[in-house]
Design an enzyme around this catalytic site. Structure first.
Site, PDB file in Angstrom:
ATOM      1  CD  GLU A 127      -2.969   1.011   0.177  1.00 18.94           C
ATOM      2  OE1 GLU A 127      -3.036   1.812  -0.687  1.00 18.94           O
ATOM      3  OE2 GLU A 127      -3.773   0.032   0.314  1.00 18.94           O
ATOM      4  CE  LYS A 203       4.495   7.283  -5.819  1.00 25.96           C
ATOM      5  NZ  LYS A 203       4.370   8.530  -5.498  1.00 25.96           N
TER       6      LYS A 203
END
Length: 439
Positions: A127, A203
């Site tokens: 995460e 990302k």
């Protein structure tokens, strides 16, 4: 209460905060997990280096392998490719869950690490690798797992958002805004990974893989940074009701109703209407906007970096991994069954804003408009601004023409721009930026 042994690799800003939480809140965490987490050591390169958090000296070690072997779960926060990759593989192959914040490694070797976790019946969670404190990976894996995601776009780098926000709100130049970001600690001494878009591209590769159940790498992402964005570009966007953001985008694309689906992954400076939710993301904050078939439009917003905020994301993964371990199973990892291929930007339908310096005389606008038409690109809006005399172009009246196109194939738009750039009536191409949410 039983204990579970936690090995921490790295004690930078985030790692030190994770260590602090584990040391000070172990009892409360144990109540949530069903077993008390015990931090058995912190692997670092230099045990004498100063830390942002005061930690017991006897926790530190330079022998990461021995620490991994003694642990039940491993938290990797060192960054870089090696030795991080080999250390994660060592833990996974021994059946130990791993929590990582290493976006560059996951974007390059994620498939290998997931395969190792699956083969050993354990898990890797990350995460903290995507957007700091913002919970986006687990909502995509769990909450939206029964939906069809069509597009993910977001502001995924706090440094570039701070720079562009300063340019928009204060009129600062790129260099001045970057210097201020460095002074405040938002930007590194070498800001290349941020301002060239590489951090955001990692990302996008990770989130795109989760969203579209396929495996992507950093090299699959088309990437352009913000070093070419000028104060004039920002001012022009503001005058047109837009704001410039560095957007990371992952979206389904198809060349027709019968054509196979593909996925385009890109990081590009983009003009957003000021009414768009992402336009209101200021400073060093991040936000991710998700468009799903049934859920509709969702936005996740919050701090995109910082020791304590990112440590929150790490601890969420760690608690979840330990709960699964206490319950007797690794849980179910992400699925990459769809195997949708990554595609280039040619077939992506988008809009451009381009600003031209031209002589202010009859027929110029008609000539330029005909080039748009020849390439099948229609003009949405056009603005003209008369300019003062310029010694570089003596005896000429000058005008600045600003066009925003309707959506068209990126390849057609690029060919249009190349043809316009070569026209005799175009003295200079002063600005070229993509536009989002324009019809």
């Amino acid at each position: 209460m039983p204990t579970v042994r936690v090995a921490l690799l790295g004690a930078g800003n985030v790692g030190a905060e994770v260590a602090r939480i584990l040391l000070h809140e172990a009892d409360e965490l144990g109540d949530r997990i069903g077993a008390r987490p015990e931090l058995i050591g912190v692997a670092v390169r230099d045990v004498t280096a100063p830390r942002t958090v005061d930690l017991p000296r006897d926790l530190f070690t330079t022998d990461a392998d021995a620490l991994i072997d003694a642990a039940d779960v491993v938290v990797e926060l060192t960054g870089g490719m090696e030795p991080a990759r080999m250390r994660i593989l060592r833990a996974l192959q021994a059946g130990k869950p791993v929590v990582s914040g290493n976006k560059a490694l996951l974007a390059q070797h994620g498939a290998e690490l997931h395969a190792a976790a699956e083969a050993a019946g354990t898990s890797i969670s990350y995460e903290a690798a995507v957007a700091g404190a913002i919970p986006i990976v687990r909502p995509m894996l769990d909450s939206l797992s029964g939906d069809k995601v069509n597009r993910v776009l977001g502001i995924m780098n706090g440094t570039t958002n701070y720079i562009l926000d300063q340019m928009d709100t204060t009129g600062a130049s790129f260099d001045d805004a970057l210097a201020e970001a460095q002074r405040l600690g938002y930007a590194e001494a070498d800001p290349t990974a941020d301002v060239e878009g590489h951090d955001a591209a990692s990302k996008v590769a990770i989130l795109g893989g989760i969203a579209f159940h396929s495996s992507y790498r950093f090299d699959d992402v088309y990437c352009r940074g913000i070093t070419g964005v000028t104060a004039e570009d920002v001012e022009a966007a503001r005058e047109g009701g837009y704001v410039i953001k560095l957007l990371g985008v992952a979206e389904r694309v198809t060349d027709g109703p019968q054509a196979p689906e593909q996925v385009n992954l890109r990081v590009v400076p983009t003009m957003l209407p000021r009414t768009h939710p992402l336009a209101g993301v200021h400073g060093a904050f991040n936000a991710v906007f998700v468009e799903a078939e049934n859920a509709g439009e969702l936005m996740f917003y919050g701090p995109g970096a910082g020791g304590a905020p990112t440590a929150s994301a790490v601890m969420g993964d760690l608690v979840a991994a330990l709960r699964r371990s206490v319950a007797g199973g690794p849980g179910v990892g992400p699925s990459f069954h769809a195997d949708l291929p990554a595609t280039g930007v040619d077939d992506v339908r988008t809009s451009f804003s381009l600003t031209l310096l031209c002589p202010d005389r009859t027929g110029v606008l008609a000539e330029i408009s005909s080039v748009f038409a020849e390439h099948g690109v229609s003009i949405s809006t056009m603005q003209q601004r008369d300019l003062p005399a310029d010694p570089e172009y003596p005896d000429q009246r000058l005008a600045e023409l600003r066009f925003v196109t309707h959506r068209a194939r990126n390849a057609d738009l690029v060919r249009t721009v190349e043809a316009i750039r070569d026209m005799d009536v175009v003295l200079d191409l002063r600005g070229l930026i993509r536009v989002e949410n324009h019809t």
